[in-house]
Design a protein around this motif. Structure first.
Motif, PDB file in Angstrom:
ATOM      1  N   PHE A  19      21.611 103.489 129.744  1.00  0.00           N
ATOM      2  CA  PHE A  19      21.841 102.359 128.848  1.00  0.00           C
ATOM      3  C   PHE A  19      20.524 101.707 128.497  1.00  0.00           C
ATOM      4  CE2 PHE A  19      25.966 102.787 130.942  1.00  0.00           C
ATOM      5  CZ  PHE A  19      26.739 102.963 129.824  1.00  0.00           C
ATOM      6  N   ALA A  20      20.507 101.005 127.400  1.00  0.00           N
ATOM      7  CA  ALA A  20      19.271 100.463 126.825  1.00  0.00           C
ATOM      8  C   ALA A  20      18.505  99.592 127.799  1.00  0.00           C
ATOM      9  CB  ALA A  20      19.607  99.677 125.556  1.00  0.00           C
ATOM     10  N   GLY A  21      17.560 100.193 128.474  1.00  0.00           N
ATOM     11  CA  GLY A  21      16.555  99.424 129.172  1.00  0.00           C
ATOM     12  C   GLY A  21      16.858  98.942 130.561  1.00  0.00           C
ATOM     13  N   SER A  22      17.168  97.689 130.704  1.00  0.00           N
ATOM     14  CA  SER A  22      17.164  97.037 132.011  1.00  0.00           C
ATOM     15  C   SER A  22      18.460  97.214 132.766  1.00  0.00           C
ATOM     16  CB  SER A  22      16.905  95.544 131.823  1.00  0.00           C
ATOM     17  OG  SER A  22      18.043  94.939 131.254  1.00  0.00           O
ATOM     18  N   ALA A  23      18.391  96.904 134.056  1.00  0.00           N
ATOM     19  CA  ALA A  23      19.574  96.975 134.908  1.00  0.00           C
ATOM     20  C   ALA A  23      20.637  95.993 134.442  1.00  0.00           C
ATOM     21  CB  ALA A  23      19.187  96.701 136.357  1.00  0.00           C
ATOM     22  N   ALA A  24      20.240  94.942 133.763  1.00  0.00           N
ATOM     23  CA  ALA A  24      21.221  93.970 133.263  1.00  0.00           C
ATOM     24  C   ALA A  24      22.159  94.607 132.250  1.00  0.00           C
ATOM     25  CB  ALA A  24      20.503  92.783 132.625  1.00  0.00           C
ATOM     26  N   ASN A  25      21.719  95.688 131.604  1.00  0.00           N
ATOM     27  CA  ASN A  25      22.559  96.370 130.628  1.00  0.00           C
ATOM     28  C   ASN A  25      23.367  97.506 131.239  1.00  0.00           C
ATOM     29  OD1 ASN A  25      21.722  94.781 128.492  1.00  0.00           O
ATOM     30  ND2 ASN A  25      19.959  96.078 128.066  1.00  0.00           N
ATOM     31  N   ALA A  26      23.152  97.831 132.502  1.00  0.00           N
ATOM     32  CA  ALA A  26      23.847  98.938 133.145  1.00  0.00           C
ATOM     33  C   ALA A  26      25.329  98.605 133.322  1.00  0.00           C
ATOM     34  CB  ALA A  26      23.218  99.233 134.501  1.00  0.00           C
ATOM     35  N   ALA A  27      26.156  99.634 133.170  1.00  0.00           N
ATOM     36  CA  ALA A  27      27.589  99.450 133.346  1.00  0.00           C
ATOM     37  C   ALA A  27      27.897  99.103 134.798  1.00  0.00           C
ATOM     38  CB  ALA A  27      28.321 100.718 132.927  1.00  0.00           C
ATOM     39  N   SER A  28      28.956  98.325 135.001  1.00  0.00           N
ATOM     40  CA  SER A  28      29.248  97.817 136.337  1.00  0.00           C
ATOM     41  C   SER A  28      30.367  98.560 137.054  1.00  0.00           C
ATOM     42  CB  SER A  28      29.608  96.334 136.248  1.00  0.00           C
ATOM     43  OG  SER A  28      30.756  96.153 135.441  1.00  0.00           O
ATOM     44  N   ILE A  29      31.108  99.418 136.364  1.00  0.00           N
ATOM     45  CA  ILE A  29      32.244 100.112 136.967  1.00  0.00           C
ATOM     46  C   ILE A  29      31.988 101.613 136.886  1.00  0.00           C
ATOM     47  CG2 ILE A  29      34.738 100.485 136.882  1.00  0.00           C
ATOM     48  CD1 ILE A  29      34.869  97.828 135.248  1.00  0.00           C
ATOM     49  N   ALA A  30      32.306 102.315 137.968  1.00  0.00           N
ATOM     50  CA  ALA A  30      32.174 103.767 137.990  1.00  0.00           C
ATOM     51  C   ALA A  30      33.485 104.382 138.455  1.00  0.00           C
ATOM     52  CB  ALA A  30      31.045 104.189 138.910  1.00  0.00           C
ATOM     53  N   VAL A  31      33.886 105.462 137.785  1.00  0.00           N
ATOM     54  CA  VAL A  31      35.066 106.228 138.178  1.00  0.00           C
ATOM     55  C   VAL A  31      34.657 107.690 138.213  1.00  0.00           C
ATOM     56  CG1 VAL A  31      37.394 106.973 137.512  1.00  0.00           C
ATOM     57  CG2 VAL A  31      36.702 104.603 137.148  1.00  0.00           C
ATOM     58  N   GLY A  32      35.035 108.378 139.262  1.00  0.00           N
ATOM     59  CA  GLY A  32      34.772 109.807 139.365  1.00  0.00           C
ATOM     60  C   GLY A  32      35.968 110.519 139.962  1.00  0.00           C
ATOM     61  N   LYS A  33      36.324 111.639 139.371  1.00  0.00           N
ATOM     62  CA  LYS A  33      37.450 112.445 139.859  1.00  0.00           C
ATOM     63  C   LYS A  33      37.016 113.896 139.915  1.00  0.00           C
ATOM     64  CE  LYS A  33      40.945 109.607 140.188  1.00  0.00           C
ATOM     65  NZ  LYS A  33      41.598 109.397 141.465  1.00  0.00           N
ATOM     66  N   LYS A  34      37.576 114.635 140.854  1.00  0.00           N
ATOM     67  CA  LYS A  34      37.281 116.044 141.008  1.00  0.00           C
ATOM     68  C   LYS A  34      38.566 116.825 141.189  1.00  0.00           C
ATOM     69  CE  LYS A  34      36.019 117.653 144.968  1.00  0.00           C
ATOM     70  NZ  LYS A  34      35.417 118.216 146.175  1.00  0.00           N
ATOM     71  N   LEU A  35      38.605 117.986 140.565  1.00  0.00           N
ATOM     72  CA  LEU A  35      39.709 118.924 140.743  1.00  0.00           C
ATOM     73  C   LEU A  35      39.136 120.188 141.360  1.00  0.00           C
ATOM     74  CD1 LEU A  35      42.565 120.088 140.317  1.00  0.00           C
ATOM     75  CD2 LEU A  35      41.826 120.722 138.000  1.00  0.00           C
ATOM     76  N   GLU A  36      39.646 120.567 142.532  1.00  0.00           N
ATOM     77  CA  GLU A  36      39.211 121.781 143.212  1.00  0.00           C
ATOM     78  C   GLU A  36      40.203 122.888 142.896  1.00  0.00           C
ATOM     79  OE1 GLU A  36      39.360 120.410 147.248  1.00  0.00           O
ATOM     80  OE2 GLU A  36      37.408 119.448 147.118  1.00  0.00           O
ATOM     81  N   LEU A  37      39.706 124.018 142.402  1.00  0.00           N
ATOM     82  CA  LEU A  37      40.548 125.169 142.096  1.00  0.00           C
ATOM     83  C   LEU A  37      40.055 126.372 142.884  1.00  0.00           C
ATOM     84  CD1 LEU A  37      40.725 124.810 138.215  1.00  0.00           C
ATOM     85  CD2 LEU A  37      42.527 124.247 139.840  1.00  0.00           C
ATOM     86  N   LYS A  38      40.980 127.071 143.523  1.00  0.00           N
ATOM     87  CA  LYS A  38      40.641 128.300 144.245  1.00  0.00           C
ATOM     88  C   LYS A  38      40.604 129.453 143.247  1.00  0.00           C
ATOM     89  CE  LYS A  38      40.550 126.850 148.527  1.00  0.00           C
ATOM     90  NZ  LYS A  38      39.342 126.895 149.317  1.00  0.00           N
ATOM     91  N   VAL A  39      39.548 130.247 143.329  1.00  0.00           N
ATOM     92  CA  VAL A  39      39.381 131.413 142.461  1.00  0.00           C
ATOM     93  C   VAL A  39      38.898 132.587 143.309  1.00  0.00           C
ATOM     94  CG1 VAL A  39      38.889 130.044 140.394  1.00  0.00           C
ATOM     95  CG2 VAL A  39      37.007 130.801 141.838  1.00  0.00           C
ATOM     96  N   ASP A  40      38.938 133.776 142.754  1.00  0.00           N
ATOM     97  CA  ASP A  40      38.423 134.963 143.418  1.00  0.00           C
ATOM     98  C   ASP A  40      36.895 134.874 143.429  1.00  0.00           C
ATOM     99  OD1 ASP A  40      37.571 137.492 144.200  1.00  0.00           O
ATOM    100  OD2 ASP A  40      39.069 138.544 142.997  1.00  0.00           O
TER     101      ASP A  40
END
Length: 174
Positions: A19-40
């Motif tokens: 994000f533009a420049g300083s930490a004051a402009n950084a987003a405050s919320i984070a979301v992360g998701k993962k899907l694990e798939l078994k493969v050969d």
């Protein structure tokens, strides 16, 4: 598992720093998701190619996300744009920021979602700890817009969960 944790942390740091420049402009919320798939494991490269071809295209969301009715691609100057039409009629306009094999990063330009300063990434990678596993990882950073942080977080978390659950149901893996 370690890879995703590293990816999520690196992604949040990279996105917040984007994000533009300083930490004051950084987003405050984070979301992360993962899907694990078994493969050969012997066919890891072929599986990664097959899965990315099916689910990883810039406008592929229309084919696998249950909330998306349509996706239209266009360009604005040098920017690659997609407009997602939701099944409820809402529209989300997004700009592609970076694209590499099995990875893309984007931002929302216009949306009915309760977010602003939204940047996200979507990737497909082999798992560092399990040779017969491949992971879809979807993460975002953003600020709430018109809702509480928890409400905005829960909306994005729900979008990611619904999409990854549908990939799991339709991926055709072990």
């Amino acid at each position: 598992m370690k890879f995703f944790q590293g990816l999520a942390v690196a992604g949040v740091v990279a996105l917040a720093g984007g994000f533009a420049g300083s930490a004051a402009n950084a987003a405050s919320i984070a979301v992360g998701k993962k899907l694990e798939l078994k493969v050969d494991a012997k066919k890891m490269d072929e599986e990664r190619t097959r899965l990315w071809t099916k689910f990883g295209g810039w406008c592929a969301l229309k084919d696998w996300h249950p909330a998306v009715a349509n996706c239209e691609e266009s360009t604005e100057g040098d920017a690659k744009i997609r407009v997602l039409t939701l099944k409820d009629g809402g529209k989300i306009k997004e700009k592609l920021l970076d694209e590499k094999p099995n990875f893309y990063r984007y931002e929302i330009l216009e949306s009915p979602l309760p977010v602003k300063n939204y940047q996200a990434q979507f990737a497909l990678t082999p798992d560092d700890d399990d040779e017969d596993e491949i992971n879809f990882a979807w993460s975002a950073t953003f600020d709430a817009n018109g809702k509480t942080n928890k409400e905005a977080h829960d909306v994005i978390d729900g979008i990611f969960t619904a999409g990854l659950d549908n990939i799991k149901a339709t991926a055709g893996t072990k």
